[in-house]
Design a protein around this motif. Structure first.
Motif, PDB file in Angstrom:
ATOM      1  N   ASP A   1       0.885  -1.212  -0.115  1.00 41.52           N
ATOM      2  CA  ASP A   1      -0.152   0.014  -0.080  1.00 41.52           C
ATOM      3  C   ASP A   1       0.773   1.176  -0.104  1.00 41.52           C
ATOM      4  OD1 ASP A   1       0.866   0.371   2.522  1.00 41.52           O
ATOM      5  OD2 ASP A   1      -1.000   0.148   3.638  1.00 41.52           O
TER       6      ASP A   1
ATOM      7  N   GLN B   1       1.292  -6.792   2.822  1.00 43.75           N
ATOM      8  CA  GLN B   1       0.428  -7.771   3.425  1.00 43.75           C
ATOM      9  C   GLN B   1       0.350  -8.954   2.646  1.00 43.75           C
ATOM     10  OE1 GLN B   1      -2.810  -4.345   3.582  1.00 43.75           O
ATOM     11  NE2 GLN B   1      -3.160  -5.372   5.599  1.00 43.75           N
TER      12      GLN B   1
ATOM     13  N   TYR C   1      -2.525 -11.960   2.117  1.00 43.82           N
ATOM     14  CA  TYR C   1      -4.022 -12.603   2.102  1.00 43.82           C
ATOM     15  C   TYR C   1      -3.957 -13.876   1.486  1.00 43.82           C
ATOM     16  CZ  TYR C   1      -5.243  -7.643   3.007  1.00 43.82           C
ATOM     17  OH  TYR C   1      -5.430  -6.212   3.581  1.00 43.82           O
TER      18      TYR C   1
ATOM     19  N   LYS D   1     -12.258  -9.480   1.615  1.00 42.01           N
ATOM     20  CA  LYS D   1     -11.414  -8.997   2.779  1.00 42.01           C
ATOM     21  C   LYS D   1     -10.520  -7.973   2.380  1.00 42.01           C
ATOM     22  CE  LYS D   1      -8.338 -10.851   6.520  1.00 42.01           C
ATOM     23  NZ  LYS D   1      -9.082 -10.396   7.652  1.00 42.01           N
ATOM     24  N   ALA D   2      -9.544  -8.424   1.399  1.00 43.18           N
ATOM     25  CA  ALA D   2      -8.748  -7.057   0.845  1.00 43.18           C
ATOM     26  C   ALA D   2      -9.279  -5.909   0.617  1.00 43.18           C
ATOM     27  CB  ALA D   2      -7.723  -7.726  -0.309  1.00 43.18           C
TER      28      ALA D   2
ATOM     29  N   ALA E   1     -12.205  -4.933   1.406  1.00 44.62           N
ATOM     30  CA  ALA E   1     -12.712  -4.145   2.581  1.00 44.62           C
ATOM     31  C   ALA E   1     -11.871  -3.297   3.304  1.00 44.62           C
ATOM     32  CB  ALA E   1     -13.309  -5.158   3.574  1.00 44.62           C
ATOM     33  N   GLU E   2     -10.365  -3.655   3.248  1.00 43.59           N
ATOM     34  CA  GLU E   2      -9.432  -2.884   3.756  1.00 43.59           C
ATOM     35  C   GLU E   2      -8.860  -1.836   2.908  1.00 43.59           C
ATOM     36  OE1 GLU E   2      -6.587  -5.452   5.466  1.00 43.59           O
ATOM     37  OE2 GLU E   2      -8.166  -6.783   6.641  1.00 43.59           O
ATOM     38  N   HIS E   3      -8.716  -2.169   1.570  1.00 42.54           N
ATOM     39  CA  HIS E   3      -8.135  -1.288   0.805  1.00 42.54           C
ATOM     40  C   HIS E   3      -8.768  -0.837  -0.439  1.00 42.54           C
ATOM     41  CE1 HIS E   3      -4.294  -2.048   2.860  1.00 42.54           C
ATOM     42  NE2 HIS E   3      -4.661  -3.375   2.750  1.00 42.54           N
TER      43      HIS E   3
ATOM     44  N   GLU F   1      -5.121 -13.272   6.836  1.00 42.27           N
ATOM     45  CA  GLU F   1      -4.139 -12.411   6.639  1.00 42.27           C
ATOM     46  C   GLU F   1      -2.938 -13.155   7.388  1.00 42.27           C
ATOM     47  OE1 GLU F   1      -2.210  -8.076   7.318  1.00 42.27           O
ATOM     48  OE2 GLU F   1      -4.621  -8.194   7.271  1.00 42.27           O
TER      49      GLU F   1
END
Length: 596
Positions: A103, A108, A110, A155-156, A158-160, A275
């Motif tokens: 990022d 990270q 996943y 999931k990824a 939702a975070e980014h 993660e």
């Protein structure tokens, strides 16, 4: 090929799909099933962002998302959904994936790897006291794991994620409804697969009444997949992991006519994407970040590279555009030693003890130095033994390798410098050969994985347990090696890369890293190089790509060498010194790179 350019434009708060018909594509003639040739690609230079994927329509979907202001995660979702449609033999919503994400500050990992159902055990592939033949296990309900790709991407995102989830499905839904032209590679894959014809849905969807596959260039729509993707777009991963779509998945596994599996609705709904802590390993001026177990990819790649760093340079590594026999000998011997460790120690970390709390003992410089010292002028052949990375009492038997072909890789760098490397799979070509329509009753659908055949078929060998044996809820060991590379001094992103290819993914990735770092090759030039691999026994060199003198030199050193197709599907994007990007796509497949 259908000339689709799926543009997404921001109108107020809504992202509205708008389509202009200017995109065209001519498929390469080479496929891994035919192996009739090799077509070099030029590589692609871009200034701000780039996306590399295994099919031009998928690449274009990611490109359009990036143009519309999406980021690397957004683009990866769009690419994966189109690959489900246009490259069904390799990956899709019925499979699993590993995603490395950067990022701009943090890396990270996943984990969307499939899991064994709760009812599975070490006897899953044992029949009448003997392990099943590999293809008998593959084309069955027994081989199907609980899928993880969609839940992991959710999931990824939702975070980014930057663009709304539902927008990212528009290119795939539109293509599924309006149709796409069947490529040479898909046609040939269908023509060469007998098991897929036996599935009632797949047989009628991909083949005619005469058993012949849909022709190259013919427009193929997939109404069932369009309906399923619409549900996932509006309801999220819950649409796939619960309700009627999940019930259809479970029923097709449990009602397989020959070897039914044991997946339940509870297995589907209970799946959790994870993660994990990425493994980042210093390697001279670079830091190489890859996926931890249950992937064996990063550890084995970096063991090979670490051992080679300890070797004297016998001769120039490249000789007239191919690897020299001296360098190849060292590379293959390092591979033997690394694969011996891989087979002994690496599996789902929830089920095995890691040598070192974070697997660090397997990559310790002094350990790799000791392993490298075992390489001499003659091949050790099948006699490579696993080492002991430290004070590690648990001992496992080594698992024999099996082939794997149904995998794809995506690399993306966006305009803000975010990057992903995602390797995605249904394991074998066309997975378990089970097509599911989500209970829609419409033509088409998506293929279910056969990922459980990545487990050992036997739970123990000579009285020793196999680390990668089948256990309930366990994730099978993988070779997938999505990789992000950084400059150690500046911390800046250098490259994103990865490949399909089963256990050979490890060789493809390791050699590409060497070619880009040490040999001064561009991303595309590195991907163009011929392949040579060993999983611990015979050596396989890419058919027609090595001089006979190189092959004979390897044989003189004791290697048992034969030629075969080694159809990788590498994608790589490098950031150049001036900040621009240069991407490469494997000449053995139909992928391209696009960017601005």
């Amino acid at each position: 090929m259908l000339p689709l350019r799926a543009r997404l434009t921001l109108t107020g708060l809504l992202l509205v799909p708008m389509y202009s018909w200017g995109f065209s594509y001519e498929a390469p003639s080479i496929t891994p099933e035919v192996g009739s040739g090799y077509e070099e690609k030029p590589g692609w230079a871009t200034s701000t962002f780039a996306v590399a994927a295994a099919n031009p329509l998928a690449t274009d979907a990611g490109y359009q998302v990036l143009q519309a202001g999406g980021n690397a995660i957004d683009a990866a979702i769009a690419v994966q959904m189109v690959l489900t449609l246009v490259e069904p033999q390799s990956s899709g919503i019925g499979g699993g994936a590993f995603l490395m994400h950067y990022d701009g500050a943090n890396v990270q990992a996943y984990d969307g790897r499939e899991t064994a159902p709760a009812a599975a055990n070490g006897e899953l592939f044992i029949e009448e006291g003997e392990p099943l033949a590999f293809m008998d296990a593959v084309a069955s309900g027994l081989s199907v794991g609980v899928p993880g790709t969609v839940r992991m991407l959710e999931k990824a995102h939702a975070e980014h994620g930057q663009l709304p989830w539902e927008v990212l499905f528009e290119p795939a839904i539109t293509l599924a409804e309006e149709g796409f032209a069947v490529s040479q590679r898909l046609h040939t894959s269908l023509a060469n697969d007998e098991a897929l014809r036996q599935d009632p849905l797949a047989g009628s969807f991909y083949y005619g009444a005469d058993g012949e596959p849909i022709e190259v260039g013919e427009t193929l729509t997939n109404p069932a997949l369009a309906a399923i993707l619409q549900r996932i777009a509006s309801e999220g991963s819950a649409a796939l992991h619960g309700g009627d779509i999940a019930e259809d998945f479970v029923n097709r596994v449990r009602e397989h006519p020959v070897r039914p599996g044991a997946i339940t609705i509870e297995d589907m709904s209970g799946y959790e994407a994870l993660e994990r802590e990425p493994l980042c390993t210093p390697w001279q001026q670079w830091e190489v970040c890859g996926f931890p177990p249950p992937s064996s990819g990063h550890i084995t790649v970096m063991q090979i590279l670490g051992m080679l760093d300890q070797q004297p340079l016998l001769e120039a590594p490249l000789d007239n555009g191919v690897s020299s026999s001296g360098w190849l000998h060292q590379f293959l011997e390092a591979s033997r030693l690394a694969f011996a460790d891989r087979g002994r120690y690496i599996a789902d970390p929830a089920f095995v003890e890691a040598p070192g709390d974070d697997w660090s003992l397997m990559l310790a410089p002094d350990y790799l130095s000791r392993r490298s010292a075992l390489i001499n002028q003659d091949s050790m052949g099948e006699n490579a033994e696993p080492g002991n990375p430290g004070d590690f009492a648990v001992s496992f038997a080594s698992q024999p390798e099996q082939p794997e072909y149904g995998t794809s890789h995506i690399s993306i760098v966006d305009a803000d410098g975010n990057a992903i490397a995602m390797t995605t799979t249904i394991e074998q070509a066309f997975g378990s050969r089970i097509l599911a329509d989500g209970g829609t009753g419409l033509p088409g659908g998506y293929l279910l994985n056969n990922e459980l055949t990545d487990f050992s078929f036997v739970p123990e060998i000579d009285g020793e347990p196999v680390a990668n044996r089948v256990e309930p809820g366990k994730r099978p060991r993988s070779s997938m090696s999505p990789t992000l590379v950084f400059d150690q001094d500046s911390g800046k992103l250098v490259a994103t890369l990865g490949s399909p290819g089963g256990a050979a993914i490890i060789h493809y990735t390791a050699r590409t890293l060497l070619a880009m770092r040490d040999w001064g090759l561009s991303a595309q030039e590195a991907l163009n190089l011929p392949h040579a691999i060993t999983l611990g026994g015979d050596v396989f060199v890419e058919e027609g790509r090595f001089p006979e003198t190189t092959i004979e030199s390897l044989r003189e050193r004791g290697h048992v060498v034969s030629e075969r197709e080694l159809t990788s599907g590498l994608q790589a994007i490098m950031r150049l010194e001036d900040g621009s990007l240069f991407g490469g796509a494997d000449p053995r497949r139909e992928g391209v790179v696009m960017g601005d």
